[in-house]
Design a protein around this motif. Structure first.
Motif, short mmCIF file in Angstrom:
data_model
loop_
_atom_site.label_atom_id
_atom_site.label_comp_id
_atom_site.label_asym_id
_atom_site.label_seq_id
_atom_site.Cartn_x
_atom_site.Cartn_y
_atom_site.Cartn_z
N ILE B 44 9.58 27.31 104.42
CA ILE B 44 8.50 28.15 103.89
C ILE B 44 8.92 29.62 103.88
N ASN B 48 9.51 32.23 100.68
CA ASN B 48 8.99 33.59 100.49
C ASN B 48 10.12 34.53 100.11
N VAL B 52 10.84 36.26 96.14
CA VAL B 52 10.79 37.70 95.94
C VAL B 52 12.18 38.26 95.65
N TRP B 163 10.60 43.49 86.83
CA TRP B 163 10.51 42.70 88.06
C TRP B 163 9.14 42.87 88.71
N ALA B 167 6.64 39.94 89.39
CA ALA B 167 6.52 39.54 90.80
C ALA B 167 5.20 39.96 91.41
N VAL B 168 4.64 41.07 90.96
CA VAL B 168 3.45 41.59 91.63
C VAL B 168 2.27 41.78 90.67
N ASP B 171 0.54 38.72 89.15
CA ASP B 171 -0.31 38.01 90.10
C ASP B 171 -1.59 38.77 90.39
N ASP B 200 5.85 32.58 89.53
CA ASP B 200 4.70 31.78 89.95
C ASP B 200 5.01 30.30 89.86
N ARG B 203 7.19 29.24 92.66
CA ARG B 203 6.44 29.24 93.93
C ARG B 203 5.60 27.98 94.04
N ILE B 204 4.91 27.65 92.96
CA ILE B 204 4.03 26.49 93.01
C ILE B 204 4.83 25.20 93.12
N LEU B 207 5.71 24.99 96.72
CA LEU B 207 4.49 24.76 97.53
C LEU B 207 4.06 23.31 97.45
N VAL C 378 -4.05 29.22 94.13
CA VAL C 378 -2.76 29.07 93.45
C VAL C 378 -1.84 30.26 93.70
N LEU C 379 -2.40 31.34 94.18
CA LEU C 379 -1.56 32.51 94.44
C LEU C 379 -1.06 32.57 95.88
N LEU C 380 -1.30 31.50 96.61
CA LEU C 380 -0.85 31.42 98.00
C LEU C 380 0.63 31.77 98.11
N ARG C 381 0.93 32.63 99.08
CA ARG C 381 2.30 33.04 99.37
C ARG C 381 2.97 33.85 98.26
N SER C 382 2.18 34.43 97.38
CA SER C 382 2.83 35.30 96.40
C SER C 382 2.92 36.70 96.98
N LEU C 383 3.83 37.46 96.43
CA LEU C 383 4.08 38.80 96.96
C LEU C 383 2.84 39.67 96.91
N PHE C 384 2.10 39.55 95.82
CA PHE C 384 0.89 40.35 95.67
C PHE C 384 -0.08 40.08 96.81
N ASP C 386 0.67 38.96 99.77
CA ASP C 386 1.19 39.56 101.00
C ASP C 386 0.85 41.05 101.07
N ILE C 387 0.95 41.68 99.91
CA ILE C 387 0.67 43.12 99.88
C ILE C 387 -0.80 43.41 100.19
#
Lengths: 235, 260, 414
Positions: B44, B48, B52, B163, B167-168, B171, B200, B203-204, B207, C378-384, C386-387
């Motif tokens: 896990i 992460n 990133v 990026w 990445a941010v 989301d 995304d 990540r999914i 997960l 669905v956004l679990l563990r995304s960087l956003f 965390d921020i």
């Protein structure tokens, strides 16, 4: 040999080449001259396929070279700024270019000629400008190509190397090759070139021998002759 | 093409950044596996990091490599080589070297640790696969940006922004739209939205392979049903592949038109 | 005529047996004098033993109105064969053990059971095996009984056509232990049951709940395992219950709980393990519950406080590898969190007393968001995420700012 027809190239709004026509039919050394921004480098790069012209055609031995790549087997090019991948050693770079072209080479003679034997295992990043230029020259002249294009070949060279270079020019010329040179050193032009191609504002303004240029402009000195060409334009 | 890949690859293999990148993953792998008592927790945390970092590193290395090898590229352009060969070759050289740093950097600690249970191996391989995909995708995107921008600083800025966007910001916008349109059925929307962004999607994918899948199912079975089936896995991999293929095609297209 | 003769015969036999002052044993088998359990029961007197030997007995609706001990030898099989009870116990001090009971059909109008106990005391149901039944053991208005070491399984597919394993209604002082229950609707079901104990049971893969109790006060539940049940374990509307040493695991499902608590007062939940559940504990309307020494590991949510929970205490629990440690609805906090181990605690312990010097905030902003809009998971563990979690940690805006563990432990409690 080379036949350029109605070549046009714009960079943004700037027209760098305007309906440029040029025919080089025989071997020899051709100096491409012109003030800064006159389109020398663009012309050379168009022949090499590095710049893609907007219109017109470039023929090499009667065949169009646009969008082709294998014709470059017949051309070698010495770029103006010799900057190589720093992590390679000199010999690796030579081997690599050889490997890419896959044809007979004469690098050993050239290495000895320029006294580069002791630099072979050095990384390119550690070499001085002049030494890099020597590597550049070795890479260019180790192939036996019909057409040799040199962009400021003398920059950074010491006098000894320069003498060697001139000798090389002579031998290559004697083999019947076509050599295109851009340079700012007029003495070199006068000394070695068979013909001058003078570019101004994206057009061939003058093409002929050094003597013809002098005669046309009534000047005895080539630098003055060229200056005269420029002022004539302004009149 | 193979020669170009080889030379770019060798060039990179000698650069100290490749070693740093490799050493980073090696260290991370050892620390996570040996200081964590549970492998799945290590996976896990690795996820992460990979989600990133591989895009970020791919982006930065991609742009840097392109700009730094400009002169070399010009040298190659004068050689009897196709343009697409040169650029795609350099691209693969970089993407492969980054992927290998990742795969060996994490693979070696994993082998040393000796977790060879099938489910763990599978999770771990998926993690590496996703990392490799992300490297390929983001190097390709970075190359595209660099090809279109002569100005290094501008190119670098745009690449970082890209990026950041994927990445941010993406989301963030996703989260906000989910909260704003709370009253509507959002299953399909979130499925499609998460499929479109490679980060995304990766990540999914991971997960769902970890035991958190039920947690995603909590909001409605669509995710689990879709990603749980082989159809879901295959279509996810196809989407990731498209994220590699399209930027490469654009590299080919752009490189043909470009003046040097 | 023949019935007349039969009655006389039975009367004579009864007379014969009644000469004995001690409890007798009646053997039942295909080659014995008595070939049927029903006849044996009719023959027996209160206090007698009936030994059922190996064999298949097609009998159902066996009504017991005397205090009998019915024991199986070498797993005799009683096949109910259809739409009725197998045993109906209506007397005190009945023991049924060592039997294989099978085939009680699903009924939509009656709660048919393999063993139905009604208004009885001192019953013992032990070491039986129940297969393909609707309800296994159904006890109503009875007390002081013991149900142990039974194996109950069914292959139910839907909640509505599957019965419960051990079902108690209006009972007290019953002990249920060592049973193994699988594939029923609810493994163990208590309604209005008090002062009873449930321990060492294993309840697995039941369609709904592994254990389900309502309105059942003063009971103890310990050392049980509840694994992979459709919705986990649900306990509701009860007071003074003790739940300790149980294991709640793998209750993965879209609406699964390790333990669902609703309207529970004054309970003790101690030393339990909650492993890999969608939600470890879901508490709603619970007051004065003491959560201590539990371990929550690998759950989606370790603890979800759904609302109206007051004066609960969480202390010395381990929170390890959960996607969310705590979820809270609302900004109010009326509960205490002290001295727990949180594996994502990032503070330090300069004085080396094993207690973190900085307070820990168990509620993350993202868990608050997921509570409001479940799709955002669905956004679990995304960087956003965390921020935003980090920024909320630094300055709480949405989560209760007094919800703190002021003495977080640095090391896991063994």
């Amino acid at each position: 040999m080379i036949n350029i027809k109605k070549l046009n190239k714009k960079f943004g709004k700037v027209e760098v080449l305007k309906d440029l026509d040029l025919a080089i039919t025989k071997g020899g050394i051709f100096a491409i001259l012109g003030p800064n921004g006159s389109g020398k480098t663009t012309l050379i790069k168009s022949i090499l396929g590095m710049v893609i012209p907007d219109s017109g055609d470039i023929l090499l031995n009667g065949k169009s070279v646009l969008k082709k790549w294998d014709y470059r087997n017949k051309i070698t090019y010495l770029p103006q700024i010799a900057n190589f991948p720093g992590n390679l050693t000199v010999i690796e770079l030579i081997e690599m270019i050889k490997n890419l072209r896959n044809c007979a080479t004469t690098e050993n003679e050239l290495i000895d000629l320029f006294g580069m034997r002791s630099f072979l295992d050095k990384k390119l990043v550690n070499l001085s400008g002049g030494t890099k230029q020597k590597v550049n020259l070795i890479l260019t002249f180790m192939f036996d190509s019909e057409l040799i294009i040199l962009d400021e070949p003398t920059s950074g060279l010491d006098p000894v190397a320069l003498i060697h270079l001139k000798k090389i020019f002579q031998t290559e010329k004697d083999k019947g090759k076509t050599i295109l040179i851009t340079t700012h050193i007029m003495s070199l032009v006068e000394e070695i070139s068979d013909e001058i191609v003078f570019l101004l504002d994206g057009k061939i303004y003058f093409k002929g021998t050094v003597q013809a240029l002098k005669t046309q402009t009534n000047q005895t000195n080539i630098e003055h002759a060229i200056a005269h060409l420029l002022t004539e334009e302004n009149v | 093409m193979f020669k170009i890949i080889k030379y770019s690859f060798y060039d990179l293999m000698r650069s100290r950044w490749s070693y740093i990148y490799f050493a980073f993953y090696l260290l991370l792998g050892f620390v996570l596996l040996f200081l964590n008592n549970s492998v799945s927790k290590a996976v896990i945390t690795l996820m992460n990091v990979i989600i990133v970092l591989t895009p970020l590193i791919g982006t930065i290395f991609g742009v840097m490599f392109y700009y730094n090898s400009r002169e070399f590229t010009e040298l190659l352009l004068a050689q009897p080589l196709k343009r697409s060969t040169i650029f795609v070759g350099q691209y693969f050289g970089l993407a492969i070297s980054l992927s290998l740093s990742l795969a060996f950097g994490l693979g070696i600690p994993f082998i040393v640790y000796g977790a060879f249970e099938s489910s763990v191996i599978w999770n771990f391989s998926l993690l590496i696969l996703v990392g490799v995909f992300l490297s390929f995708i983001f190097v390709a995107l970075a190359f595209n940006i660099a090809l279109s921008n002569e100005n290094r600083i501008k190119g670098f800025g745009i690449a970082i922004l890209m990026w950041l966007l994927l990445a941010v910001i993406y989301d963030g916008a996703f989260l906000i739209s989910l909260m704003v349109f709370d009253d509507y059925p959002l299953d399909k929307f979130s499925l499609i939205t998460s499929m479109l962004n490679p980060i995304d999607l990766s990540r999914i994918l991971i997960l769902l392979k970890l035991d958190i899948s039920a947690l995603l199912g909590y909001t409605g079975a669509v995710f689990q049903q879709f990603f749980g089936t082989s159809l879901g896995i295959i279509s996810s991999l196809i989407v990731l592949s498209l994220w590699v293929v399209f930027p490469i095609l654009r590299i080919v297209y752009k490189s043909k038109k470009k003046d040097f | 005529m023949s019935i007349e003769i039969m009655r006389i015969f039975i009367f004579i036999i009864n007379l014969f047996f009644s000469f004995s002052l001690f409890a007798k044993q009646i053997d039942v088998c295909s080659s014995c004098d008595v070939k049927s359990l029903k006849i044996a029961i009719e023959l027996a007197k209160s206090g007698d033993n009936i030994l059922l030997k190996k064999g298949l007995y097609n009998e159902s609706n066996i009504v017991i109105t005397k205090s009998l001990t019915i024991t199986g030898e070498n797993d005799p099989i009683i096949d109910g064969g259809g739409l009725t009870y197998i045993f109906q116990v209506k007397a005190d001090s009945v023991t049924i053990s060592g039997l294989n009971l099978q085939n009680v059909q699903t009924s939509y109008s009656q709660d048919l059971a393999a063993i139905h106990i009604s208004r009885s005391k001192y019953f013992i149901i032990s070491n039986n095996t129940f297969t393909n039944i609707f309800f296994a053991i159904l006890v109503e208005k009875s007390n002081h009984g013991e149900i142990f070491n039974n194996t109950i399984s069914s292959s139910g597919t839907h909640e509505h056509n599957t019965g419960n394993g051990i079902h108690l209604w209006h009972c007290n002082n019953v002990v249920v232990h060592g049973n193994n229950i699988k594939g029923m609707r609810d493994g163990i079901y208590f309604e209005f049951v008090s002062k009873s104990k449930v321990y060492n049971n294993h309840s697995e893969k039941n369609l709904r709940y592994g254990l389900h109790f309502m309105f059942s006060n003063e009971n103890e539940y310990y050392d049980n395992t509840f694994t992979n049940n459709g919705a986990g374990v649900a306990v509701m509307f009860s007071k003074y219950v003790k739940i300790y040493g149980n294991k709640f695991d793998k209750n993965w499902g879209t609406a699964s709980y390790g333990l669902l608590l609703k309207e529970i007062y004054d309970a003790e939940i101690i030393d339990n393990l909650f492993i890999e559940n969608t939600i470890g504990i879901n508490a709603e309307g619970c007051t004065r519950i003491n959560y201590k020494n539990n371990t929550f590991k690998g759950n989606g949510w370790a603890v979800k406080i759904a609302g109206a929970c007051y004066l609960n205490k969480f202390s010395k629990n381990n929170f390890i590898s959960n996607a969310f440690n705590l979820s809270y609805s609302g900004r109010m906090n009326e509960n205490e969190f002290n001295s727990n181990f949180w594996d994502d605690y990032s503070g330090y312990d300069l004085d080396k007393d094993g207690i973190g010097d900085v307070a820990y905030r168990p509620v993350k902003l993202f868990s608050y968001i997921v509570n409001k809009t479940p799709e955002t998971i669905v956004l679990l563990r995304s960087l956003f995420v965390d921020i935003i979690n980090f920024s909320e940690k630094v300055s709480p805006v949405f989560t209760p700012d007094d919800l703190l563990d002021n003495t977080p432990l640095m090391k896991q409690i063994k």
